[in-house]
Design a protein around this motif. Structure first.
Motif, PDB file in Angstrom:
ATOM      1  N   ALA A 449       6.767 -11.233  41.481  1.00 39.79           N
ATOM      2  CA  ALA A 449       5.510 -10.785  40.858  1.00 39.79           C
ATOM      3  C   ALA A 449       5.266 -11.419  39.495  1.00 39.79           C
ATOM      4  O   ALA A 449       4.657 -10.807  38.608  1.00 39.79           O
ATOM      5  CB  ALA A 449       5.483  -9.261  40.748  1.00 39.79           C
ATOM      6  N   ALA A 450       5.711 -12.654  39.299  1.00 39.96           N
ATOM      7  CA  ALA A 450       5.468 -13.329  38.020  1.00 39.96           C
ATOM      8  C   ALA A 450       4.015 -13.761  37.875  1.00 39.96           C
ATOM      9  O   ALA A 450       3.513 -13.915  36.756  1.00 39.96           O
ATOM     10  CB  ALA A 450       6.391 -14.538  37.894  1.00 39.96           C
ATOM     11  N   ILE A 451       3.334 -13.980  38.989  1.00 39.40           N
ATOM     12  CA  ILE A 451       1.953 -14.475  38.972  1.00 39.40           C
ATOM     13  C   ILE A 451       1.010 -13.361  39.414  1.00 39.40           C
ATOM     14  O   ILE A 451       1.250 -12.695  40.423  1.00 39.40           O
ATOM     15  CB  ILE A 451       1.806 -15.696  39.884  1.00 39.40           C
ATOM     16  CG1 ILE A 451       2.690 -16.834  39.361  1.00 39.40           C
ATOM     17  CG2 ILE A 451       0.357 -16.158  39.958  1.00 39.40           C
ATOM     18  CD1 ILE A 451       2.810 -17.984  40.318  1.00 39.40           C
ATOM     19  N   ARG A 452      -0.050 -13.194  38.678  1.00 46.91           N
ATOM     20  CA  ARG A 452      -1.076 -12.201  39.014  1.00 46.91           C
ATOM     21  C   ARG A 452      -2.336 -12.929  39.479  1.00 46.91           C
ATOM     22  O   ARG A 452      -2.730 -13.930  38.893  1.00 46.91           O
ATOM     23  CB  ARG A 452      -1.379 -11.320  37.803  1.00 46.91           C
ATOM     24  CG  ARG A 452      -2.464 -10.278  38.045  1.00 46.91           C
ATOM     25  CD  ARG A 452      -2.590  -9.360  36.836  1.00 46.91           C
ATOM     26  NE  ARG A 452      -2.938 -10.093  35.624  1.00 46.91           N
ATOM     27  CZ  ARG A 452      -4.195 -10.331  35.243  1.00 46.91           C
ATOM     28  NH1 ARG A 452      -5.227  -9.934  35.983  1.00 46.91           N
ATOM     29  NH2 ARG A 452      -4.418 -10.995  34.108  1.00 46.91           N
ATOM     30  N   ILE A 453      -2.963 -12.408  40.526  1.00 45.95           N
ATOM     31  CA  ILE A 453      -4.202 -12.982  41.043  1.00 45.95           C
ATOM     32  C   ILE A 453      -5.316 -11.955  40.882  1.00 45.95           C
ATOM     33  O   ILE A 453      -5.152 -10.776  41.237  1.00 45.95           O
ATOM     34  CB  ILE A 453      -4.062 -13.375  42.530  1.00 45.95           C
ATOM     35  CG1 ILE A 453      -2.966 -14.426  42.693  1.00 45.95           C
ATOM     36  CG2 ILE A 453      -5.391 -13.899  43.070  1.00 45.95           C
ATOM     37  CD1 ILE A 453      -2.727 -14.838  44.133  1.00 45.95           C
ATOM     38  N   SER A 454      -6.439 -12.403  40.322  1.00 43.82           N
ATOM     39  CA  SER A 454      -7.578 -11.504  40.182  1.00 43.82           C
ATOM     40  C   SER A 454      -8.846 -12.167  40.748  1.00 43.82           C
ATOM     41  O   SER A 454      -9.026 -13.380  40.581  1.00 43.82           O
ATOM     42  CB  SER A 454      -7.780 -11.147  38.708  1.00 43.82           C
ATOM     43  OG  SER A 454      -8.101 -12.306  37.944  1.00 43.82           O
ATOM     44  N   PRO A 455      -9.663 -11.375  41.446  1.00 44.94           N
ATOM     45  CA  PRO A 455      -9.398 -10.012  41.880  1.00 44.94           C
ATOM     46  C   PRO A 455      -8.284  -9.972  42.927  1.00 44.94           C
ATOM     47  O   PRO A 455      -8.090 -10.946  43.651  1.00 44.94           O
ATOM     48  CB  PRO A 455     -10.730  -9.544  42.455  1.00 44.94           C
ATOM     49  CG  PRO A 455     -11.394 -10.809  42.903  1.00 44.94           C
ATOM     50  CD  PRO A 455     -10.979 -11.865  41.931  1.00 44.94           C
ATOM     51  N   ALA A 456      -7.587  -8.853  42.995  1.00 40.41           N
ATOM     52  CA  ALA A 456      -6.465  -8.746  43.921  1.00 40.41           C
ATOM     53  C   ALA A 456      -6.929  -8.706  45.369  1.00 40.41           C
ATOM     54  O   ALA A 456      -6.183  -9.105  46.269  1.00 40.41           O
ATOM     55  CB  ALA A 456      -5.648  -7.490  43.593  1.00 40.41           C
ATOM     56  N   GLU A 457      -8.142  -8.233  45.610  1.00 42.82           N
ATOM     57  CA  GLU A 457      -8.684  -8.143  46.968  1.00 42.82           C
ATOM     58  C   GLU A 457     -10.083  -8.755  46.981  1.00 42.82           C
ATOM     59  O   GLU A 457     -11.093  -8.062  47.062  1.00 42.82           O
ATOM     60  CB  GLU A 457      -8.712  -6.687  47.440  1.00 42.82           C
ATOM     61  CG  GLU A 457      -7.326  -6.041  47.495  1.00 42.82           C
ATOM     62  CD  GLU A 457      -7.381  -4.590  47.906  1.00 42.82           C
ATOM     63  OE1 GLU A 457      -8.500  -4.026  47.990  1.00 42.82           O
ATOM     64  OE2 GLU A 457      -6.314  -4.008  48.164  1.00 42.82           O
ATOM     65  N   PRO A 458     -10.180 -10.077  46.872  1.00 43.68           N
ATOM     66  CA  PRO A 458     -11.500 -10.724  46.795  1.00 43.68           C
ATOM     67  C   PRO A 458     -12.268 -10.633  48.107  1.00 43.68           C
ATOM     68  O   PRO A 458     -11.689 -10.541  49.192  1.00 43.68           O
ATOM     69  CB  PRO A 458     -11.153 -12.167  46.450  1.00 43.68           C
ATOM     70  CG  PRO A 458      -9.759 -12.363  46.964  1.00 43.68           C
ATOM     71  CD  PRO A 458      -9.077 -11.045  46.807  1.00 43.68           C
ATOM     72  N   ILE A 459     -13.586 -10.690  47.981  1.00 43.81           N
ATOM     73  CA  ILE A 459     -14.497 -10.684  49.118  1.00 43.81           C
ATOM     74  C   ILE A 459     -15.379 -11.920  49.011  1.00 43.81           C
ATOM     75  O   ILE A 459     -15.916 -12.227  47.930  1.00 43.81           O
ATOM     76  CB  ILE A 459     -15.382  -9.415  49.141  1.00 43.81           C
ATOM     77  CG1 ILE A 459     -14.514  -8.151  49.103  1.00 43.81           C
ATOM     78  CG2 ILE A 459     -16.291  -9.425  50.362  1.00 43.81           C
ATOM     79  CD1 ILE A 459     -13.675  -7.935  50.330  1.00 43.81           C
ATOM     80  N   THR A 460     -15.563 -12.639  50.103  1.00 41.85           N
ATOM     81  CA  THR A 460     -16.381 -13.848  50.073  1.00 41.85           C
ATOM     82  C   THR A 460     -17.854 -13.505  49.920  1.00 41.85           C
ATOM     83  O   THR A 460     -18.337 -12.476  50.401  1.00 41.85           O
ATOM     84  CB  THR A 460     -16.181 -14.685  51.340  1.00 41.85           C
ATOM     85  OG1 THR A 460     -16.524 -13.901  52.486  1.00 41.85           O
ATOM     86  CG2 THR A 460     -14.734 -15.138  51.468  1.00 41.85           C
ATOM     87  N   ASP A 461     -18.594 -14.413  49.246  1.00 36.53           N
ATOM     88  CA  ASP A 461     -20.028 -14.211  49.056  1.00 36.53           C
ATOM     89  C   ASP A 461     -20.813 -14.787  50.233  1.00 36.53           C
ATOM     90  O   ASP A 461     -20.237 -15.142  51.264  1.00 36.53           O
ATOM     91  CB  ASP A 461     -20.470 -14.817  47.727  1.00 36.53           C
ATOM     92  CG  ASP A 461     -20.209 -16.330  47.652  1.00 36.53           C
ATOM     93  OD1 ASP A 461     -19.992 -16.963  48.706  1.00 36.53           O
ATOM     94  OD2 ASP A 461     -20.209 -16.880  46.522  1.00 36.53           O
ATOM     95  N   GLN A 462     -22.129 -14.883  50.073  1.00 36.08           N
ATOM     96  CA  GLN A 462     -22.972 -15.365  51.161  1.00 36.08           C
ATOM     97  C   GLN A 462     -22.668 -16.808  51.540  1.00 36.08           C
ATOM     98  O   GLN A 462     -22.949 -17.240  52.656  1.00 36.08           O
ATOM     99  CB  GLN A 462     -24.454 -15.222  50.781  1.00 36.08           C
ATOM    100  CG  GLN A 462     -24.939 -13.788  50.708  1.00 36.08           C
ATOM    101  CD  GLN A 462     -24.762 -13.061  52.035  1.00 36.08           C
ATOM    102  OE1 GLN A 462     -25.198 -13.551  53.084  1.00 36.08           O
ATOM    103  NE2 GLN A 462     -24.126 -11.897  52.006  1.00 36.08           N
ATOM    104  N   ALA A 463     -22.088 -17.564  50.620  1.00 38.72           N
ATOM    105  CA  ALA A 463     -21.703 -18.948  50.911  1.00 38.72           C
ATOM    106  C   ALA A 463     -20.302 -19.032  51.504  1.00 38.72           C
ATOM    107  O   ALA A 463     -19.771 -20.133  51.684  1.00 38.72           O
ATOM    108  CB  ALA A 463     -21.789 -19.793  49.647  1.00 38.72           C
TER     109      ALA A 463
END
Length: 651
Positions: A449-463
């Motif tokens: 867990a050294a690396i954090r990703i944001s947002p943790a639960e991304p959602i794709t846009d219309q593209a």
């Protein structure tokens, strides 16, 4: 995806990648256990098998990457019509070259523990008239290769491998006075933001010291317009993915690898990139395959290797598996579609390559689109994070999702951190006792867990696109001890029960640099002592004998101080510059700052200038070292096939 669109030009020829192999083994980074033999060629025993790897097969490499003997071979205009006659467009009499008045590009691995995403830095691309004067000069925006396929050819080691570089050309300068090329005129008109899309397929790289082509390989190139909103590093289109393996590579039963295609609505055609898809023989020619057809499967659940009847698919056209397609059109097949074929191909049904068998229209599915047509790929996936520089301790990237070539909106994405792993792949052991490097093997993916990703639960846009940011820790230790920082691998995909099938190395590979100085180290970055900088310079002197033995040994204070001007010059170069030191781009901001300050202090104290360092007048002359013996050459041809050797790895 733009290079698959019209207009485009194709070229073919050779590339030179003069890689250094001392740094292929991460254990060579340990100054305390480094031995002089690690700068020598590998040696073979009396039985012809490798006795000791030493510095592997090319310890004196200079890291350069450049084109050689590349010729424009065909054009396709805005409507897709193939042009091969120079009388129709003088561009067909031109060649593709390198920088004009600048040094060659450099081939660079992300990390010694991850030689699966080699990048090209500082590569310039030029279009040259027959007399050698430039039509165009541009810079290749650094990007790693993708779709690495280790066992494509019927040869051994790196020579069997194949990969694709895709990126964009920037900083383009045109010199078209008196040169009337209809294709270039249209290409300039269509490209957005003064960029062009480029794809390089590389294979057939020679690691045989006795081969006149040693250090060279084959390159097939394509250049087309670049459009906003499209990925620069891959094709977001119709992705063919085998579900079986051959020698740990994804490949179909008849040897077809993963590849991408693009359904062009404007020209009613299917553009298929076969440059990295078809198996090769020992001479790097396409293996003779049976008659194959592109098809649309009527059932989206039809599996690879299934035998199907005439009612189960609609044939589109024959697959061009000829060597001529590779040589003349850079391996890209343009398939015209009827109105009905285009309508059917636009349905949520998989495209496939099928092999007719028997009679009555029966066929076997050789390879098809990924299940449900799902594709998920990240734009930037080889990443460096630096706790020593807040501006470089995070990186934004885009993840694209598509289904049957159409953007997949509202898709949830998920991430999985890699488990701790020892790097056995890059640390081969010699059978003779006492010849294997004594340094401990590095362990990757720790701490957790050294690396954090944001947002943790991304959602794709219309593209079909999600923007994510990878964040490094505020401070970081030295889990690999003698190597700076740590390597982390992170898998990404669609969340839920219908993930995309991905190429094995299509994940995030992230290097986090160590904080410097570490707690307890008495180092003043602005006024460092020689003993503070010497361990860093010693490591590079060890890893690059072409510099320390061929140019000057900067691990010795008197030599380094005498060369202070040029040392400061190369350490202060930006990462994209081919002259940057170190060539592996693995120096944190604080270490670079310390080295720059050390040499600046020497300059201020002694008045050293470039004029007083004429020894640098010749760029990286090679030391006079004895070539390998016949036994060594024999071992070079195949000894590394037992380890995970790399295509064009390490610079």
């Amino acid at each position: 995806m733009s290079y698959l669109q019209f207009p485009r030009l194709a070229f073919s020829g050779q590339f030179q990648s003069d890689v250094s192999t001392v740094n292929n083994d991460p254990r060579h980074y340990d100054n305390a256990t480094f031995e002089p033999r690690f700068q020598e060629y590998q040696q073979a025993g009396a039985d012809g098998r490798t006795k000791t790897y030493n510095g592997w097969w090319h310890p004196t490499g200079t890291a350069i990457m450049r084109f050689a003997n590349c010729q424009v071979t065909s054009l396709r205009g805005p409507s897709g019509i193939l042009v091969t006659n120079p009388a129709q467009d003088p561009l067909l009499s031109c060649s593709v070259g390198n920088a004009i008045g600048k040094p060659s590009g450099k081939m660079v691995d992300l990390d010694p523990d991850w030689q699966l995403a080699s990048s090209i830095y500082g590569l310039a691309v030029s279009l040259l008239k027959p007399d050698g004067t430039p039509l165009m000069t541009a810079d290749y925006q650094s990007n790693p290769f993708r779709d690495l396929w280790f066992s494509r050819a019927q040869s051994q080691g790196d020579s069997a491998a194949s990969a694709i570089f895709q990126s964009v050309l920037i900083n383009i300068q045109w010199h078209l006075d008196g040169f009337d090329s209809p294709l270039l005129a249209r290409l300039i008109e269509l490209s957005e933001q003064d960029r062009l899309s480029i794809r390089l397929s590389t294979y057939g790289y020679s690691t045989d010291y006795s081969d006149p082509g040693f250090g060279y390989g084959t390159v097939l190139g394509a250049i087309g317009p670049a459009y906003l909103g499209q990925p620069r590093s891959f094709i977001l289109g119709r992705r063919f993915m085998p579900t079986t393996q051959q020698h740990n590579d994804l490949a179909s039963q008849n040897g077809i690898g993963c590849f991408s295609s693009w359904l062009d609505q404007d020209t009613a055609s299917l553009q298929v990139d076969l440059s990295n898809a078809l198996p090769l023989d020992s001479r790097y020619q396409v293996v003779a395959l049976p008659s194959l057809q592109y098809a649309v499967l009527h059932n989206e659940w039809t599996a690879q290797d299934a035998e199907i009847g005439p009612d189960d698919y609609t044939a589109i056209a024959g697959v061009d598996t000829s060597q001529a397609l590779q040589d003349q059109q850079a391996g890209i097949q343009s398939v015209p579609l009827t109105e009905e074929q285009l309508r059917l191909a636009n349905q949520p049904l998989p495209l496939a390559i099928v092999q007719p068998v028997g009679v009555e229209g029966r066929a076997v599915v050789c390879v098809r689109e990924a299940l449900l047509g799902n594709e998920v790929r990240a734009e930037d996936f080889a990443i460096r994070l630096d706790p020593n520089n807040p501006d470089r301790n995070h990186q934004h990237t885009h993840i694209y999702a598509a289904r049957y070539g159409q953007p997949l909106a509202g898709a949830a994405l998920a991430f999985w951190a890699g488990a701790p792993m020892l790097d056995y792949s890059d640390t081969p052991a010699d059978k003779t006792q006492g010849t294997t490097p004594r340094a401990l093997l590095p362990v990757n993916n720790v701490p957790n867990a050294a690396i954090r990703i944001s947002p943790a639960e991304p959602i794709t846009d219309q593209a079909g696109r999600a923007t994510v940011t990878l964040h490094g820790p505020e401070s970081f230790g030295t889990p690999r001890e003698y190597m700076d920082g740590q390597l982390f691998t992170i898998t990404y995909n669609l969340a839920g029960s219908d993930p995309a099938l991905q190429q094995p190395f299509d994940n995030f590979a992230v290097v986090v640099f160590s904080s410097f100085p570490q707690p307890g180290q008495d180092i003043d970055l602005d006024n460092p002592r020689w003993e503070d900088v010497q361990p860093i310079l010693q490591q590079y002197a060890n890893l690059y004998p072409v510099m320390s033995q061929g140019l000057f040994d900067f691990s010795k204070q008197a030599v380094a101080d005498a060369s202070a001007f040029i040392m400061r010059f190369v350490f202060d170069k930006p990462i994209e510059d081919p002259d940057q030191m170190p060539v592996t781009r693995d120096l944190s901001a604080s270490k670079r700052r310390m080295l720059i300050n050390y040499f600046q202090n020497v300059i201020d104290r002694t008045g050293k200038t470039f004029d007083r360092q004429r020894m640098y007048g010749k760029r990286c002359p090679l030391r006079q070292s004895a070539p390998p013996s016949e036994a060594d050459i024999a071992a070079t041809r195949g000894s590394l096939s037992t380890s995970k050797s790399r295509k064009g790895n390490d610079a």
